[in-house]
Design a protein around this motif. Structure first.
Motif, PDB file in Angstrom:
ATOM      1  N   MET A 174     -23.397  40.562  14.123  1.00  0.00           N
ATOM      2  CA  MET A 174     -22.698  41.503  14.553  1.00  0.00           C
ATOM      3  C   MET A 174     -21.347  42.209  13.813  1.00  0.00           C
ATOM      4  SD  MET A 174     -23.191  42.820  17.858  1.00  0.00           S
ATOM      5  CE  MET A 174     -21.663  43.644  18.421  1.00  0.00           C
ATOM      6  N   SER A 220     -12.132  41.527  21.895  1.00  0.00           N
ATOM      7  CA  SER A 220     -12.996  41.567  22.684  1.00  0.00           C
ATOM      8  C   SER A 220     -14.511  42.371  22.459  1.00  0.00           C
ATOM      9  CB  SER A 220     -13.240  41.626  24.238  1.00  0.00           C
ATOM     10  OG  SER A 220     -12.459  39.990  24.152  1.00  0.00           O
ATOM     11  N   ASN A 263     -23.052  33.787  22.928  1.00  0.00           N
ATOM     12  CA  ASN A 263     -23.937  34.963  23.289  1.00  0.00           C
ATOM     13  C   ASN A 263     -24.135  34.384  25.230  1.00  0.00           C
ATOM     14  OD1 ASN A 263     -24.620  35.603  20.663  1.00  0.00           O
ATOM     15  ND2 ASN A 263     -26.334  34.016  20.574  1.00  0.00           N
ATOM     16  N   ILE A 315     -13.297  35.940  13.179  1.00  0.00           N
ATOM     17  CA  ILE A 315     -14.817  35.974  14.024  1.00  0.00           C
ATOM     18  C   ILE A 315     -15.980  35.119  14.647  1.00  0.00           C
ATOM     19  CG2 ILE A 315     -16.291  36.229  12.252  1.00  0.00           C
ATOM     20  CD1 ILE A 315     -17.625  39.200  13.758  1.00  0.00           C
ATOM     21  N   SER A 316     -15.491  35.421  15.971  1.00  0.00           N
ATOM     22  CA  SER A 316     -16.384  34.583  16.766  1.00  0.00           C
ATOM     23  C   SER A 316     -17.654  35.349  17.824  1.00  0.00           C
ATOM     24  CB  SER A 316     -16.158  33.838  17.112  1.00  0.00           C
ATOM     25  OG  SER A 316     -14.862  33.885  18.460  1.00  0.00           O
ATOM     26  N   ARG A 317     -18.375  34.448  18.388  1.00  0.00           N
ATOM     27  CA  ARG A 317     -19.653  35.126  19.103  1.00  0.00           C
ATOM     28  C   ARG A 317     -20.156  33.872  20.253  1.00  0.00           C
ATOM     29  NH1 ARG A 317     -24.496  37.566  16.373  1.00  0.00           N
ATOM     30  NH2 ARG A 317     -24.920  38.090  18.937  1.00  0.00           N
ATOM     31  N   ILE A 362     -21.377  38.096  11.988  1.00  0.00           N
ATOM     32  CA  ILE A 362     -20.841  37.633  12.059  1.00  0.00           C
ATOM     33  C   ILE A 362     -23.007  37.298  12.433  1.00  0.00           C
ATOM     34  CG2 ILE A 362     -20.721  37.616  14.635  1.00  0.00           C
ATOM     35  CD1 ILE A 362     -20.052  34.830  14.789  1.00  0.00           C
ATOM     36  N   CYS A 407     -16.674  47.328  16.776  1.00  0.00           N
ATOM     37  CA  CYS A 407     -17.510  46.678  16.509  1.00  0.00           C
ATOM     38  C   CYS A 407     -18.877  47.466  16.463  1.00  0.00           C
ATOM     39  CB  CYS A 407     -17.443  45.650  17.403  1.00  0.00           C
ATOM     40  SG  CYS A 407     -17.744  46.293  19.539  1.00  0.00           S
ATOM     41  N   VAL A 436     -18.802  39.401  21.550  1.00  0.00           N
ATOM     42  CA  VAL A 436     -18.220  39.234  19.980  1.00  0.00           C
ATOM     43  C   VAL A 436     -16.479  39.203  19.977  1.00  0.00           C
ATOM     44  CG1 VAL A 436     -18.164  41.257  18.852  1.00  0.00           C
ATOM     45  CG2 VAL A 436     -18.606  39.111  17.118  1.00  0.00           C
ATOM     46  N   TYR A 437     -16.032  38.563  19.280  1.00  0.00           N
ATOM     47  CA  TYR A 437     -15.137  38.672  19.365  1.00  0.00           C
ATOM     48  C   TYR A 437     -13.750  38.478  17.730  1.00  0.00           C
ATOM     49  CZ  TYR A 437     -15.221  35.992  23.408  1.00  0.00           C
ATOM     50  OH  TYR A 437     -16.167  35.893  25.030  1.00  0.00           O
ATOM     51  N   GLY A 440     -24.535  32.870  14.906  1.00  0.00           N
ATOM     52  CA  GLY A 440     -23.456  31.911  14.816  1.00  0.00           C
ATOM     53  C   GLY A 440     -22.713  31.631  13.394  1.00  0.00           C
TER      54      GLY A 440
END
Length: 128
Positions: free
Chosen positions: A34, A21, A74, A70-72, A51, A96, A79-80, A55
């Motif tokens: 990101m 994270s 908001n 990758i994901s986020r 990303i 990150c 962001v993950y 997203g």
């Protein structure tokens, strides 16, 4: 300006999974593209994933494609990086990074020189 703090790194066996994270400060997180990078001892910092602001666009390095995602979120300013099927060669400090972007949907920067803000990193060690 945005400040980034990574977490989630630890020692894991090969074949295992981790989720990293990156929490961002500030109210404008949803204006930043990101990315995740990693750096192993004695090696250059390398791109892992990026990303877009919204997203809707993501990009992964060939070395992690099909294993990392990758994901986020908001709403949570986070962001993950979901990492599955980990290999010993994934061992590195993971960073990150953020860059302010007016392109909300398509910009997924892949060069470290495109990013303006960096976290302090989190260590991921994969044992064989």
């Amino acid at each position: 300006q945005v400040q980034l703090v990574e977490s989630g790194g630890r020692l894991v066996q090969a074949g295992g999974s981790l989720r990293l994270s990156c929490a961002a400060s500030g109210r404008t997180f949803s204006s930043y593209a990101m990315g995740w990078f990693r750096q192993a001892p004695g090696k250059e910092r390398e791109f892992v994933a990026a990303i877009s602001v919204s997203g809707s666009s993501i990009y992964h390095a060939d070395s992690v494609k099909g294993r990392f995602t990758i994901s986020r979120d908001n709403d949570k300013n986070t962001v993950y990086l979901q990492m599955n099927s980990l290999k010993p060669e994934d061992t590195a400090v993971y960073y990150c990074a953020a860059v302010l972007s007016s392109d909300r949907y398509y910009y997924t920067p892949r060069s470290r020189y495109e990013y303006d803000y960096w976290g302090q990193g989190t260590q991921v060690t994969v044992s064989s």
